[in-house]
Design a protein around this motif. Sequence first.
Motif, PDB file in Angstrom:
ATOM      1  N   SER A 298       0.807  -1.367   0.132  1.00  0.00           N
ATOM      2  CA  SER A 298      -0.140  -0.111  -0.116  1.00  0.00           C
ATOM      3  C   SER A 298       0.964   1.175   0.111  1.00  0.00           C
TER       4      SER A 298
ATOM      5  N   ARG B 264       0.930   4.100  -2.668  1.00  0.00           N
ATOM      6  CA  ARG B 264       0.456   5.704  -2.185  1.00  0.00           C
ATOM      7  C   ARG B 264       1.817   6.512  -2.939  1.00  0.00           C
TER       8      ARG B 264
ATOM      9  N   LYS C 254       1.102   7.545  -6.125  1.00  0.00           N
ATOM     10  CA  LYS C 254      -0.105   8.204  -6.328  1.00  0.00           C
ATOM     11  C   LYS C 254      -1.289   7.619  -6.748  1.00  0.00           C
TER      12      LYS C 254
ATOM     13  N   TYR D 189      -4.015   6.090  -5.527  1.00  0.00           N
ATOM     14  CA  TYR D 189      -4.549   6.076  -4.135  1.00  0.00           C
ATOM     15  C   TYR D 189      -5.689   4.747  -4.134  1.00  0.00           C
TER      16      TYR D 189
ATOM     17  N   ALA E 220      -3.800   1.764  -3.243  1.00  0.00           N
ATOM     18  CA  ALA E 220      -3.197   1.905  -1.894  1.00  0.00           C
ATOM     19  C   ALA E 220      -4.406   1.809  -1.086  1.00  0.00           C
TER      20      ALA E 220
ATOM     21  N   LYS F 124      -3.675   4.800   6.174  1.00  0.00           N
ATOM     22  CA  LYS F 124      -4.750   5.232   5.569  1.00  0.00           C
ATOM     23  C   LYS F 124      -5.160   6.746   5.914  1.00  0.00           C
TER      24      LYS F 124
ATOM     25  N   ILE G  40      -3.189   8.568   3.018  1.00  0.00           N
ATOM     26  CA  ILE G  40      -3.470   8.339   1.789  1.00  0.00           C
ATOM     27  C   ILE G  40      -4.828   9.182   1.781  1.00  0.00           C
TER      28      ILE G  40
ATOM     29  N   GLU H 259      -3.639  12.909   1.470  1.00  0.00           N
ATOM     30  CA  GLU H 259      -3.332  13.081   0.095  1.00  0.00           C
ATOM     31  C   GLU H 259      -4.418  13.397  -1.047  1.00  0.00           C
ATOM     32  N   MET H 260      -5.507  12.548  -0.811  1.00  0.00           N
ATOM     33  CA  MET H 260      -6.627  12.575  -1.667  1.00  0.00           C
ATOM     34  C   MET H 260      -7.571  13.763  -1.333  1.00  0.00           C
TER      35      MET H 260
END
Length: 267
Positions: free
Chosen positions: A179, A183, A186, A188, A191, A215, A218, A221-222
């Motif tokens: 994962s 990540r 990218k 996602y 991931a 998590k 992730i 970043e999203m």
Amino acid sequence: MPSISQLRKEEQALHALLFTQAQYKNYIPVKSDSLLQIAEAYYRTSSDSLHKAWTLFYLAQYYRDSDEKEKALSYFQQANIASRNIENNQFKFLLNLHWANLLSDEDAENKGIEKYQTANKYAILLKDTLKQIDLYGQWGWCCLLTGKYDCADSLFNMGLKLSTSSKMTYYNYLLNCLSLTARERKDYKRALELVNRSLSLAKDSTELYPLWNNKGEILLEMNQYDSAHFYLSKDTRDYDPYFKATHYLNWSIYEEKIKNLPKALEY
């Protein structure tokens, strides 16, 4: 036991070595090399090559942990020379594994790969699947940290294949490692899929903490801030300065993303 000063020289050396080994095996920080110096002084001129090699190995570990990398590399080399005529695959596996990790940390990539390959040879000779899985995990982690994601994925998957066949608990750890590489790329969706599979297998908070943190990062970043806040808050590890620093960094990124710059600066 009586005081170490009341023991014969040989007993003092063996006690010093075994006491240090017990500390390392129980993850207790070794704060001084004074005991190991007693063992080294005795075994340097002893015909006992095995105990000499173990002493040099733990001195290498101590100096690595003390951030004296050149000394550590020197002692790994000396331990290797001392063990040349020893038939102890367990020792040679550990020596090459830890030596490889240090070489990889010091950007000596080719030498590190050579030591990982040697460690793997001894794990196979020992017929120890767990050692092989651990090796692939550590080797893959070094590749991940240096941005070699294809190499990392390949090694994590090799460990995963062995872990599946032997039903070992490394399985969810390696899923989380995969994962992490997704990540970094990218990817996602991939991931999240992998970390969720890992979360479904985790049994206790020790296993859950790094998964929750991953998590959360992730989702951060999203730009899914509410969900990121939820998972980052679940990771409450604070018993190590590294964990504390990581938490502060993650929360600073979170606060910056939601435009709370004073709080971001505070973190």
